[in-house]
Motif scaffolding. Structure first.
Motif, PDB file in Angstrom:
ATOM      1  N   ASN A   1       0.827  -1.211   0.000  1.00  0.00           N
ATOM      2  CA  ASN A   1       0.000   0.000   0.000  1.00  0.00           C
ATOM      3  C   ASN A   1       0.859   1.257   0.000  1.00  0.00           C
ATOM      4  N   ALA A   2       1.938   1.258   0.775  1.00  0.00           N
ATOM      5  CA  ALA A   2       2.837   2.420   0.792  1.00  0.00           C
ATOM      6  C   ALA A   2       3.484   2.621  -0.580  1.00  0.00           C
ATOM      7  N   VAL A   3       3.867   1.533  -1.229  1.00  0.00           N
ATOM      8  CA  VAL A   3       4.447   1.617  -2.575  1.00  0.00           C
ATOM      9  C   VAL A   3       3.420   2.183  -3.550  1.00  0.00           C
ATOM     10  N   MET A   4       2.188   1.694  -3.475  1.00  0.00           N
ATOM     11  CA  MET A   4       1.140   2.179  -4.375  1.00  0.00           C
ATOM     12  C   MET A   4       0.840   3.661  -4.146  1.00  0.00           C
ATOM     13  N   GLU A   5       0.786   4.076  -2.887  1.00  0.00           N
ATOM     14  CA  GLU A   5       0.534   5.491  -2.588  1.00  0.00           C
ATOM     15  C   GLU A   5       1.636   6.378  -3.158  1.00  0.00           C
ATOM     16  N   ASP A   6       2.891   5.953  -3.028  1.00  0.00           N
ATOM     17  CA  ASP A   6       4.002   6.726  -3.579  1.00  0.00           C
ATOM     18  C   ASP A   6       3.912   6.778  -5.106  1.00  0.00           C
ATOM     19  N   MET A   7       3.592   5.638  -5.730  1.00  0.00           N
ATOM     20  CA  MET A   7       3.459   5.606  -7.182  1.00  0.00           C
ATOM     21  C   MET A   7       2.362   6.546  -7.659  1.00  0.00           C
ATOM     22  N   VAL A   8       1.223   6.473  -7.009  1.00  0.00           N
ATOM     23  CA  VAL A   8       0.091   7.321  -7.407  1.00  0.00           C
ATOM     24  C   VAL A   8       0.448   8.799  -7.256  1.00  0.00           C
ATOM     25  N   ARG A   9       1.086   9.163  -6.153  1.00  0.00           N
ATOM     26  CA  ARG A   9       1.470  10.560  -5.930  1.00  0.00           C
ATOM     27  C   ARG A   9       2.472  11.035  -6.993  1.00  0.00           C
TER      28      ARG A   9
ATOM     29  N   SER B   1      -1.345  10.970 -25.066  1.00  0.00           N
ATOM     30  CA  SER B   1      -0.720  11.399 -26.319  1.00  0.00           C
ATOM     31  C   SER B   1      -1.387  12.617 -26.942  1.00  0.00           C
ATOM     32  N   ASP B   2      -2.629  12.908 -26.598  1.00  0.00           N
ATOM     33  CA  ASP B   2      -3.323  14.066 -27.162  1.00  0.00           C
ATOM     34  C   ASP B   2      -3.360  15.176 -26.121  1.00  0.00           C
ATOM     35  N   SER B   3      -2.323  16.000 -26.095  1.00  0.00           N
ATOM     36  CA  SER B   3      -2.258  17.065 -25.089  1.00  0.00           C
ATOM     37  C   SER B   3      -3.144  18.252 -25.447  1.00  0.00           C
ATOM     38  N   ALA B   4      -3.651  18.316 -26.682  1.00  0.00           N
ATOM     39  CA  ALA B   4      -4.497  19.434 -27.085  1.00  0.00           C
ATOM     40  C   ALA B   4      -5.892  19.359 -26.473  1.00  0.00           C
ATOM     41  N   ASP B   5      -6.300  18.182 -25.995  1.00  0.00           N
ATOM     42  CA  ASP B   5      -7.647  18.044 -25.461  1.00  0.00           C
ATOM     43  C   ASP B   5      -7.764  18.506 -24.007  1.00  0.00           C
ATOM     44  N   SER B   6      -6.690  18.874 -23.385  1.00  0.00           N
ATOM     45  CA  SER B   6      -6.613  19.389 -22.008  1.00  0.00           C
ATOM     46  C   SER B   6      -7.175  18.421 -20.962  1.00  0.00           C
ATOM     47  N   LEU B   7      -7.251  17.157 -21.307  1.00  0.00           N
ATOM     48  CA  LEU B   7      -7.691  16.153 -20.343  1.00  0.00           C
ATOM     49  C   LEU B   7      -6.482  15.594 -19.603  1.00  0.00           C
ATOM     50  N   GLN B   8      -6.664  15.372 -18.330  1.00  0.00           N
ATOM     51  CA  GLN B   8      -5.621  14.730 -17.538  1.00  0.00           C
ATOM     52  C   GLN B   8      -5.515  13.272 -17.988  1.00  0.00           C
ATOM     53  N   PRO B   9      -4.304  12.778 -18.231  1.00  0.00           N
ATOM     54  CA  PRO B   9      -4.179  11.362 -18.622  1.00  0.00           C
ATOM     55  C   PRO B   9      -4.743  10.441 -17.543  1.00  0.00           C
ATOM     56  N   LEU B  10      -5.344   9.364 -17.981  1.00  0.00           N
ATOM     57  CA  LEU B  10      -5.886   8.363 -17.071  1.00  0.00           C
ATOM     58  C   LEU B  10      -4.900   7.202 -17.011  1.00  0.00           C
ATOM     59  N   VAL B  11      -4.353   6.962 -15.841  1.00  0.00           N
ATOM     60  CA  VAL B  11      -3.392   5.886 -15.637  1.00  0.00           C
ATOM     61  C   VAL B  11      -4.036   4.839 -14.741  1.00  0.00           C
ATOM     62  N   THR B  12      -3.979   3.596 -15.174  1.00  0.00           N
ATOM     63  CA  THR B  12      -4.477   2.482 -14.367  1.00  0.00           C
ATOM     64  C   THR B  12      -3.301   1.597 -14.007  1.00  0.00           C
ATOM     65  N   ILE B  13      -3.205   1.299 -12.724  1.00  0.00           N
ATOM     66  CA  ILE B  13      -2.143   0.441 -12.220  1.00  0.00           C
ATOM     67  C   ILE B  13      -2.798  -0.841 -11.726  1.00  0.00           C
TER      68      ILE B  13
END
Length: 192
Positions: A60-68, A173-185
């Protein structure tokens, strides 16, 4: 005249025979043995549960650091092997779709950390699921790019399953859309 009835008493011995004592002692020892076995079994189960909880706390500590780190980073990308070859570490990239309905998880993800300098590909943070020398899989981190030193993050009893684990990135990859990238771990595995 006065008449008295005398009752004659026989002298009998009260107590247990040797056989009765042996049977009672045997039953008593069996009950004590079963009780101790149950107590030792509960103690062992409690130790195993406590050990697994410690491993989950570390994970959990590793995941919290990764997410941050990922949340505050930029230029997130998968497929770091191709990026290292073509010098594109700082170019954001989504994980490629496999069948049109889902995204293929990558076993590594890289990004510019919050204190990183644009144009310097040796200050990238990289998280990677790699095979260890023992044959199991673990999560590693490098803070100095793809050619940097990787540090193992997951403890040795945790074995990550690479077929069920990975990183997916969407909208990077599309930075023009101003959306925050969605990352799933996704991390799946076993604790030995």
């Amino acid at each position: 005249p006065f008449q008295t009835n005398m009752i004659q008493r026989t002298n009998t011995q009260a107590g247990f025979t040797l056989m009765e004592m042996m049977v009672a002692t045997t039953i008593f020892l069996m009950i004590i043995t079963l009780g101790l076995m149950g107590l030792l079994s509960m103690s062992r189960a409690q130790k195993i549960t406590q050990y697994k909880k410690q491993q989950f706390d570390i994970l959990n500590a590793v995941m919290e650091d990764m997410v941050r780190q990922i949340r505050t980073g930029s230029n997130i990308r998968c497929d770091l092997n191709a990026a290292a070859v073509d010098g594109q570490m700082e170019v954001p990239m989504d994980c490629p779709p496999t069948d049109g309905s889902d995204y293929q998880p990558s076993l590594s993800i890289g990004f510019e950390n919050a204190q990183g300098v644009a144009g310097n590909e040796f200050d990238q943070y990289i998280y990677s699921i790699e095979q260890t020398s023992e044959g199991d899989y673990a999560l590693y981190k490098a803070v100095d790019g793809i050619s940097g030193n990787f540090t193992r993050l997951t403890p040795y009893p945790i074995n990550i399953d690479p077929t069920k684990s990975g990183f997916t990135v969407v909208y990077a990859s599309d930075s023009a859309d101003s959306l925050q990238p969605l990352v799933t771990i996704r991390l799946s595995g076993t604790i030995t």
